[in-house]
Design an enzyme around this catalytic site. Sequence first.
Site, short mmCIF file in Angstrom:
data_model
loop_
_atom_site.label_atom_id
_atom_site.label_comp_id
_atom_site.label_asym_id
_atom_site.label_seq_id
_atom_site.Cartn_x
_atom_site.Cartn_y
_atom_site.Cartn_z
N CYS A 268 0.82 -1.21 0.00
CA CYS A 268 0.00 0.00 0.00
C CYS A 268 0.86 1.27 0.00
CB CYS A 268 -0.92 0.02 1.22
SG CYS A 268 -2.07 -1.39 1.29
N VAL B 284 6.88 -21.69 -6.15
CA VAL B 284 6.14 -22.95 -6.08
C VAL B 284 5.40 -23.12 -7.40
CG1 VAL B 284 4.34 -24.25 -4.91
CG2 VAL B 284 5.93 -22.84 -3.58
#
Length: 471
Positions: free
Chosen positions: A47, A84
Amino acid sequence: MAKRRLVVIGGDATGMSAASQARRLKDPDELEIIAFERGHFTSYSACGIPYWVGGTVDGPDALIARTPQEHRKRSIDLRMRTEVTELDLDRQQVRTRDLESPSATERWTGFDDLVIATGARPLRPPLPGIDAPGVHGVQSLDDGQALLDALSAAESSAQEGDARRAVVIGAGSVGVEMAEALVRRGYQVTVVDQAEQPMTTLDPDMGRLVYEAMCGLGIHTVRGVAVTEIRTGSDGRVCAVATEDAEYPADIVVLGLGVRPETTLAQQAGLPLGASGGLLTDLSMRVRGQQHIWAGGDCVEVLDLVSGRTRHIALGTHANKHGQVIGSGVGGGYATFPGVVGTAVSKVCDLEIARTGVLEEQAREVGYQFVTATIESTSRAGYYPGAYPMWVKMIAERRTGRLLGVQIVGREGAGKRVDIAAVALTAGMTVEQMTALDLGYSPPFSPVWDPVLVAARKAAAEVSRDAAGQR
């Protein structure tokens, strides 16, 4: 008792909060924790990227809560630049690839518990030129650094007196925040959005207030048009953004089209997804139908306590809470995440924009009948210096008067007032009950009647008038 192994996919808010909380509850001789992160940074504030780009805050170090080294000191085996690539739920294994290895080495790692915290991916429509140099998405610190490098290169090569031009595609929260960042860097900014008003997280009448304010800030805002092409020059770099009817010159293009849950791995593994593509979990953040697989953050859908439906909301506040809940569950404790009321706040330059609860369209979709009330007030007592206009819109259920949603647009002191409404929504208050709230008052902070209470009074009057008309 045999040592268990927790595998975490994703090294940002949810993943590392879960790992850290699980470590607080379980010693290394009871629980081994392995976390995989494909990027260069962990535990950071995405943010804060627009404010880093705009020069308001330093970065990237200032945006990082904990470094990989700090996590490792807490006995968390954090493996950076490791992606992954596959989940094998039957064998309880994940396949990983070392992104720094020339041979892209792959290996399998087993788990007893798995946390999926894969985040979200920026929308990148298949437009001509979308992958040209000079076109940037902003989702991670790596993205922020790439954009800053590109801005610095463009600024250093520009001739003195040359105008610097940027186009932001999309006028949601990220789009307007990036517009502000580029204005602060001295760019002439054009925002192009397909919606009729910026900030579709607001109702159109409130979005128009944002549009008018953005124009007043010198941001050229083009509404209701779709981008058809990102054009490039002879050097292959972006030079303009085109719509059906116009072309907007650009040295830099920033994509602010929103995000979607990054659930490719989960989908391939057959895990349950919701309407927006996010993983579905129970209150303890376990993936539905799974005992030892957990998920949280921007890759999940959460329960909207107002509409009763699941929604995808990508916010760091939720992500950190999800991680705490997951870590407690993995560590043998107990915690739940009951849901959200949809609170969000953002700004463009000195304009503050906030909402909570449902919009009119969302209320209709779930079958609510409602009334609305919109008021204009000031952030402080009108006679006190620095009192700025503020608009508050309130949506309440017909007959019952239960608060359903609030939107606020204004200058300093406007945005965080939405928290009053968020608490009222969570408590199930009516607008009539809200009128009696004992809010703090002093001329530097609010008028005698706070704008939120003024809106509640008007909404309560609308409810009463509607009820009288029904008799």
